[in-house]
Write a protein that holds these residues in place. Structure first.
Motif, mmCIF file in Angstrom:
data_model
loop_
_atom_site.group_PDB
_atom_site.id
_atom_site.type_symbol
_atom_site.label_atom_id
_atom_site.label_comp_id
_atom_site.label_asym_id
_atom_site.label_seq_id
_atom_site.Cartn_x
_atom_site.Cartn_y
_atom_site.Cartn_z
ATOM 1 N N LEU A 255 0.752 -1.058 0.071
ATOM 2 C CA LEU A 255 -0.047 0.164 0.003
ATOM 3 C C LEU A 255 0.821 1.349 0.093
ATOM 4 O O LEU A 255 2.072 1.234 0.854
ATOM 5 N N VAL A 256 0.550 2.135 -0.930
ATOM 6 C CA VAL A 256 1.223 3.296 -0.908
ATOM 7 C C VAL A 256 0.079 4.374 -0.795
ATOM 8 O O VAL A 256 -0.618 4.469 -1.474
ATOM 9 N N VAL A 257 0.270 5.526 0.046
ATOM 10 C CA VAL A 257 -0.583 6.629 0.196
ATOM 11 C C VAL A 257 0.212 7.769 0.196
ATOM 12 O O VAL A 257 1.430 8.143 0.322
ATOM 13 N N ASN A 258 -0.327 8.943 -0.451
ATOM 14 C CA ASN A 258 -0.075 10.335 -0.713
ATOM 15 C C ASN A 258 -0.672 11.044 0.323
ATOM 16 O O ASN A 258 -1.801 11.237 0.240
ATOM 17 N N ASP A 259 -0.072 11.471 1.470
ATOM 18 C CA ASP A 259 -0.377 12.550 2.291
ATOM 19 C C ASP A 259 -0.533 13.987 1.910
ATOM 20 O O ASP A 259 -0.991 14.838 2.763
ATOM 21 N N HIS B 117 -12.572 -0.746 -0.179
ATOM 22 C CA HIS B 117 -12.264 -1.015 0.992
ATOM 23 C C HIS B 117 -11.009 -0.463 1.367
ATOM 24 O O HIS B 117 -10.882 0.007 2.798
ATOM 25 N N VAL B 118 -9.734 -0.341 0.522
ATOM 26 C CA VAL B 118 -8.940 0.707 0.864
ATOM 27 C C VAL B 118 -9.306 2.150 1.160
ATOM 28 O O VAL B 118 -8.675 2.606 2.296
ATOM 29 N N ALA B 119 -10.102 2.665 0.511
ATOM 30 C CA ALA B 119 -10.843 3.977 0.898
ATOM 31 C C ALA B 119 -11.591 4.059 2.123
ATOM 32 O O ALA B 119 -11.269 4.887 3.225
ATOM 33 N N VAL C 81 -11.208 1.711 4.852
ATOM 34 C CA VAL C 81 -10.024 1.673 5.921
ATOM 35 C C VAL C 81 -9.043 2.948 6.080
ATOM 36 O O VAL C 81 -9.025 3.174 7.296
ATOM 37 N N LEU C 82 -8.839 3.638 5.103
ATOM 38 C CA LEU C 82 -7.963 4.749 5.405
ATOM 39 C C LEU C 82 -8.605 6.010 5.831
ATOM 40 O O LEU C 82 -8.015 7.074 6.455
ATOM 41 N N ARG C 83 -10.124 5.840 5.758
ATOM 42 C CA ARG C 83 -10.926 7.050 6.312
ATOM 43 C C ARG C 83 -11.075 6.878 7.984
ATOM 44 O O ARG C 83 -11.378 7.671 8.441
ATOM 45 N N GLY C 84 -10.262 5.553 8.104
ATOM 46 C CA GLY C 84 -10.426 5.470 9.779
ATOM 47 C C GLY C 84 -11.657 4.335 10.198
ATOM 48 O O GLY C 84 -12.188 4.127 9.337
ATOM 49 N N PRO C 85 -11.844 4.046 11.530
ATOM 50 C CA PRO C 85 -10.691 4.431 12.694
ATOM 51 C C PRO C 85 -9.530 3.634 12.573
ATOM 52 O O PRO C 85 -9.378 2.544 11.867
ATOM 53 N N GLY C 86 -8.769 3.710 13.531
ATOM 54 C CA GLY C 86 -7.325 2.991 13.876
ATOM 55 C C GLY C 86 -6.113 3.356 13.108
ATOM 56 O O GLY C 86 -5.141 2.751 13.154
ATOM 57 N N VAL C 87 -6.363 4.333 11.780
ATOM 58 C CA VAL C 87 -5.478 4.573 11.219
ATOM 59 C C VAL C 87 -5.250 6.120 11.020
ATOM 60 O O VAL C 87 -6.283 6.808 11.734
ATOM 61 N N MET D 176 -7.445 9.631 6.377
ATOM 62 C CA MET D 176 -7.540 10.196 5.159
ATOM 63 C C MET D 176 -8.683 10.605 4.661
ATOM 64 O O MET D 176 -9.677 9.879 4.961
ATOM 65 N N LEU D 177 -8.833 11.610 3.951
ATOM 66 C CA LEU D 177 -10.216 11.977 3.204
ATOM 67 C C LEU D 177 -9.978 11.372 1.789
ATOM 68 O O LEU D 177 -9.327 11.856 0.927
ATOM 69 N N LEU D 178 -10.682 10.386 1.464
ATOM 70 C CA LEU D 178 -10.597 9.906 0.008
ATOM 71 C C LEU D 178 -11.701 8.905 -0.229
ATOM 72 O O LEU D 178 -12.309 8.298 0.838
ATOM 73 N N GLY D 179 -11.932 8.991 -1.488
ATOM 74 C CA GLY D 179 -12.864 7.970 -2.067
ATOM 75 C C GLY D 179 -12.358 6.837 -2.815
ATOM 76 O O GLY D 179 -11.162 6.912 -3.283
ATOM 77 N N ALA D 180 -13.136 5.886 -3.224
ATOM 78 C CA ALA D 180 -12.358 4.497 -4.124
ATOM 79 C C ALA D 180 -11.957 5.162 -5.468
ATOM 80 O O ALA D 180 -11.111 4.683 -6.021
ATOM 81 N N GLY D 181 -12.370 6.193 -5.917
ATOM 82 C CA GLY D 181 -12.143 6.710 -7.309
ATOM 83 C C GLY D 181 -10.829 7.616 -7.112
ATOM 84 O O GLY D 181 -10.349 7.875 -8.239
ATOM 85 N N GLU D 182 -10.254 7.537 -6.019
ATOM 86 C CA GLU D 182 -8.848 7.992 -5.648
ATOM 87 C C GLU D 182 -7.830 7.162 -5.379
ATOM 88 O O GLU D 182 -6.698 7.187 -4.972
ATOM 89 N N VAL D 183 -8.256 5.706 -5.754
ATOM 90 C CA VAL D 183 -7.422 4.461 -5.250
ATOM 91 C C VAL D 183 -7.148 3.752 -6.394
ATOM 92 O O VAL D 183 -8.130 3.374 -7.141
ATOM 93 N N ALA D 184 -5.808 3.549 -6.970
ATOM 94 C CA ALA D 184 -5.537 2.752 -7.881
ATOM 95 C C ALA D 184 -5.085 1.338 -7.669
ATOM 96 O O ALA D 184 -4.632 0.994 -6.302
#
Lengths: 391, 391
Positions: free
Chosen positions: A28-32, A92-94, A96-102, A105-113
């Motif tokens: 997983l690679v994320v852009n902050d 699912h990536v979007a 999970v990254l929206r939290g909790p426990g991490v 991040m603010l993102l939708g599935a359409g911003e996940v490759a």
């Protein structure tokens, strides 16, 4: 010296159990940010894996906040169900990254490759993959690049990372695959990151130019994968906005470094061959000739056998549509001009093919353009690796 | 069952000492008439051997009285000196056949075709070759076909002959090469003879049509020789004038038989693979798809490993420009439809790849056209044979 070298990126590589070996298989690679501009280049194969169909669509928006990559399965030729698997993975990536426990991040599935690599034609083990996404999200770290690079390996013997530094900004990258963008021995996946400030349109221009002269000119076995993907993400976290020229130079250098690592690790290769075509009427002619020689099995087996068989090279050149006259062709192998004007010249016994590196120069004597294509020999190990294991 | 089966032909095969092994290496075929019409099809490679340049010119006249063929050297990429060698050979054949000491024929060098096969880039040993022509001329016999077929062998393990009988006339033939017209593992040389009455223009039409659906669809390794030649000579000695349809059927049958013998003897092959493409929008599409699969090293190594890897087949189809939708492709291997609508269908374990013959069917579901392309697997023996020996 990885995708997390530039500022603004976190990454992780974990074992989700997709590979039966228990090795790392999910990255997983994320852009902050602050920016989330991006560009992508995909396989030219018309049979495209579900993750390619998905990610191509995502990249149209020019915004990318996360990339999830799995080895252990290509999710290619899996029909509508396979596409739903990719879609579900991005959702699912979007989520999970929206939290909790991490770190939220603010993102939708359409911003996940999504990128996948492995055997074609089989569905992915989705419960394992989705659970893996959760583990990967919790493992995201500013030094997670090397683990991510390891998690995308298939038949690679080493992980491939790079970094190129500008003034106050840098480009990082990782790659897998013993192959190339068009052609691939196994899929090529590349993720490039930069903390430069750059719009998505500029990133697209820069990435296409960089790929054109690097990955596009690797031709290990002439096969073309259903999954090849190259992504470039920019965080803008350096606050520096390089010129197009500076960015192109840095991204090209990163791609060149990764491309050379890919060729050096090509399946079953004993020789690394640079085919330089000079005196071409156009760059397209030079590339066509280079590719034709690179794909010729008789040339490739001769190189494996340390045989400076320039006749096979001429025969390969002769199958192209490039501008040249057959009686004006010159060929050098490792600096020895064994063919001049389409006929034998220097003694072939002068050619030293004992080393791993082979340089072939072909002079078409039809113009001023030139190009280099890189390939490998065709060895017993290639046959073994590609016949003994399904991939 | 050879080139001397039809009436009006004599042939010989002798050892001229061109091959260091001492094996037969020079063949001569002569047409005693009454007619001497002929047609020829040559390699599409733009780098053409001297004998191809010569024979192509000879065939423009549509008259051919003798063919001299040598193994042990291709006389390709030998420059103007190599062309002079070919010219001198044709002149010598004509001079020797005009007598004395042999059954005298009336002919000039412009009615003598020359074919050569062997290593590219080296001059032929002309004194041996010219003396050999004299021996061959004296050895010409009405049952000399099989010796001629043996003399043109290079890496062939068996001589290849054929005969197809019409009503009162026949077509005979011989071939060498483990390859094909366009593509060749080593050069393909074919000489066809018939005692039918047929003008050279008709022979040209018939030969092109026959090659198009036979030799042109062999694709053993995607390499294309500098020397490939197919000649058709008609003596008219039967006095029978078949229709174009009858002649086309017989010549095509002879070419098909020789083509199958060539594939069965391909260098290092363990599998003989027929790739049938059906449901194509055009025959050209079907051939393009068949060739792409036939040339794909990942498909070929999978077959060597008895792996019914339909994903690699789909990936090869995807590199073509043929009309199809990726999610409408069906693939069967040895009768088992393991892929339907671009995704997995029947269980791959049902595919039996233990035999030598492999039948791949690819349904493009885009039209009514079809074509079959024949190829081989890619084996350790292929790599060995083409890396250990210069050819």
């Amino acid at each position: 010296m990885s995708v997390t070298s530039p500022k603004g990126f976190r990454a992780a590589g974990i074992a989700a159990g997709i590979k039966s070996s228990g090795n790392l298989d999910l990255a997983l690679v994320v852009n902050d940010g602050p920016d989330a501009t991006a560009a992508g280049v995909f396989t030219a194969n018309r049979v495209q894996a579900a993750p390619v169909l998905w990610s191509r669509q995502v990249l149209k928006g020019g915004v990318l906040k996360a990339v999830v990559l799995n080895s252990g399965g290509a999710n290619a030729c899996t029909g509508p169900a396979g596409f739903q698997d990719t879609h579900a993975t991005a959702e699912h990536v979007a989520a999970v990254l929206r939290g909790p426990g991490v770190k939220r991040m603010l993102l939708g599935a359409g911003e996940v490759a999504v990128c996948s690599t492995g055997l074609i034609g089989e569905r992915l083990p989705m419960p394992k993959l989705l659970t893996g996404v959760e583990h990967a999200a919790r493992a995201l770290a500013k030094d997670g690049g090397p683990a991510a690079a390891t998690a995308i390996m298939t038949t690679d013997s080493v992980a491939k990372n790079t970094v190129v530094t500008g003034e106050g900004w840098s480009v990082g990258g990782m790659a897998k695959g013993a192959g190339m963008l068009s052609p691939a021995l196994a899929t090529m996946l590349v993720v490039l990151t930069t903390d430069a400030v750059a719009g998505s349109s500029l990133l697209d221009t820069v990435l296409r130019e960089a790929c054109r002269v690097t990955f596009d000119r690797l031709d290990s076995d002439g096969a073309m994968s259903t999954n090849d993907t190259v992504l470039l993400l920019a965080s803008g976290a350096s606050g520096v906005e390089p010129t197009e020229q500076e960015l192109t130079a840095a991204v090209t250098a990163a791609c060149h470094d990764l491309a050379q690592q890919l060729m050096a690790d090509a399946e079953g290769a004993t020789k690394h061959v640079a085919i330089e075509v000079v005196g071409a009427a156009s760059e397209a002619d030079a590339v066509e000739v280079g590719r034709s020689v690179a794909r010729n099995n008789l040339v490739k087996t001769a190189l494996f056998g340390n045989d400076p068989n320039w006749g096979r090279i001429l025969a390969a050149v002769g199958t192209t549509g490039a501008a040249f006259e057959a009686d004006e062709l010159d060929v050098a192998i490792n600096g020895v001009w064994i063919c001049r004007n389409g006929a034998a010249a220097e003694d072939r016994s002068k050619v030293d093919l004992s080393g791993e590196q082979v340089a072939i120069t072909i002079a078409l004597n039809a113009g001023d353009a030139a190009a280099t294509v890189w390939t490998n020999d065709l060895s017993h190990a290639y046959v073994h690796e590609n016949s003994a294991y399904s991939s």
